[in-house]
Design a protein around this motif. Structure first.
Motif, PDB file in Angstrom:
ATOM      1  N   LEU A  31      36.774  43.305  52.313  1.00 41.87           N
ATOM      2  CA  LEU A  31      35.813  43.190  51.215  1.00 41.87           C
ATOM      3  C   LEU A  31      34.500  43.876  51.589  1.00 41.87           C
ATOM      4  O   LEU A  31      33.920  44.612  50.785  1.00 41.87           O
ATOM      5  N   GLY A  32      34.054  43.668  52.803  1.00 39.77           N
ATOM      6  CA  GLY A  32      32.815  44.300  53.271  1.00 39.77           C
ATOM      7  C   GLY A  32      32.882  45.821  53.222  1.00 39.77           C
ATOM      8  O   GLY A  32      31.933  46.481  52.803  1.00 39.77           O
ATOM      9  N   GLU A  33      34.012  46.381  53.642  1.00 33.51           N
ATOM     10  CA  GLU A  33      34.177  47.842  53.598  1.00 33.51           C
ATOM     11  C   GLU A  33      34.171  48.340  52.159  1.00 33.51           C
ATOM     12  O   GLU A  33      33.581  49.377  51.858  1.00 33.51           O
ATOM     13  N   THR A  41      27.222  43.478  43.777  1.00 33.98           N
ATOM     14  CA  THR A  41      27.157  42.392  44.743  1.00 33.98           C
ATOM     15  C   THR A  41      28.548  42.151  45.329  1.00 33.98           C
ATOM     16  O   THR A  41      29.562  42.552  44.742  1.00 33.98           O
ATOM     17  N   ARG A  42      28.564  41.481  46.447  1.00 33.95           N
ATOM     18  CA  ARG A  42      29.828  41.125  47.088  1.00 33.95           C
ATOM     19  C   ARG A  42      30.678  40.266  46.150  1.00 33.95           C
ATOM     20  O   ARG A  42      31.883  40.420  46.071  1.00 33.95           O
ATOM     21  N   GLN A  43      30.012  39.353  45.428  1.00 37.87           N
ATOM     22  CA  GLN A  43      30.715  38.478  44.495  1.00 37.87           C
ATOM     23  C   GLN A  43      31.338  39.274  43.354  1.00 37.87           C
ATOM     24  O   GLN A  43      32.450  38.974  42.912  1.00 37.87           O
ATOM     25  N   ALA A  44      30.638  40.290  42.865  1.00 41.44           N
ATOM     26  CA  ALA A  44      31.171  41.128  41.776  1.00 41.44           C
ATOM     27  C   ALA A  44      32.407  41.888  42.253  1.00 41.44           C
ATOM     28  O   ALA A  44      33.412  41.966  41.533  1.00 41.44           O
ATOM     29  N   LEU A  49      38.312  42.518  42.447  1.00 40.87           N
ATOM     30  CA  LEU A  49      39.533  42.513  43.263  1.00 40.87           C
ATOM     31  C   LEU A  49      40.504  41.426  42.801  1.00 40.87           C
ATOM     32  O   LEU A  49      41.721  41.630  42.812  1.00 40.87           O
ATOM     33  N   ALA A  50      39.976  40.291  42.370  1.00 40.65           N
ATOM     34  CA  ALA A  50      40.837  39.214  41.873  1.00 40.65           C
ATOM     35  C   ALA A  50      41.573  39.653  40.609  1.00 40.65           C
ATOM     36  O   ALA A  50      42.769  39.378  40.449  1.00 40.65           O
ATOM     37  N   ILE A  51      40.891  40.361  39.729  1.00 40.48           N
ATOM     38  CA  ILE A  51      41.526  40.862  38.501  1.00 40.48           C
ATOM     39  C   ILE A  51      42.584  41.899  38.852  1.00 40.48           C
ATOM     40  O   ILE A  51      43.681  41.904  38.290  1.00 40.48           O
TER      41      ILE A  51
END
Length: 112
Positions: A31-33, A41-44, A49-51
């Motif tokens: 996720l960081g990469e 944002t990381r959350q976005a 990614l979840a979708i």
């Protein structure tokens, strides 16, 4: 919602297409990469990614403490075979090439 609907919904967003492009360039990113250099944002990114995962376009596996993300092109290929294949790729490719030539020719004439 059927599988095709989930794939089309996932591909409809430019940010998700960008994430798929990045995973195509280098599969197995954390996720960081994936967040690096993005104006999100990381959350976005995690939500996108979840979708993509729900649409089966991205898979993941744990490696130690890291969660690695991988592209899965199979659903896109299935859509291409269903929607593009039946319209004869050869003819569509010829038409696309002609369109590009005509558009390029129009730009050359504008510069004279």
């Amino acid at each position: 919602m059927n599988d095709d609907d989930a794939v089309f919904r996932a591909l409809a967003d430019g940010s998700r297409r960008l994430l798929l492009d990045r995973l195509h360039e280098k599969s197995g990113q954390t996720l960081g990469e994936l967040c690096h250099g993005l104006d999100m944002t990381r959350q976005a990114v995690a939500k996108h990614l979840a979708i993509l995962t729900d649409a089966n376009l991205v898979s993941w596996k744990r490696q130690g403490r890291e969660k690695l993300h991988f592209i899965n092109a199979v659903p896109i290929n299935e859509i291409a075979e269903r929607w593009i294949g039946k319209f004869e790729r050869t003819r569509l490719s010829a038409l696309a090439g002609l369109k590009k030539e005509l558009e390029a020719g129009g730009r050359d004439n504008d510069s004279e």
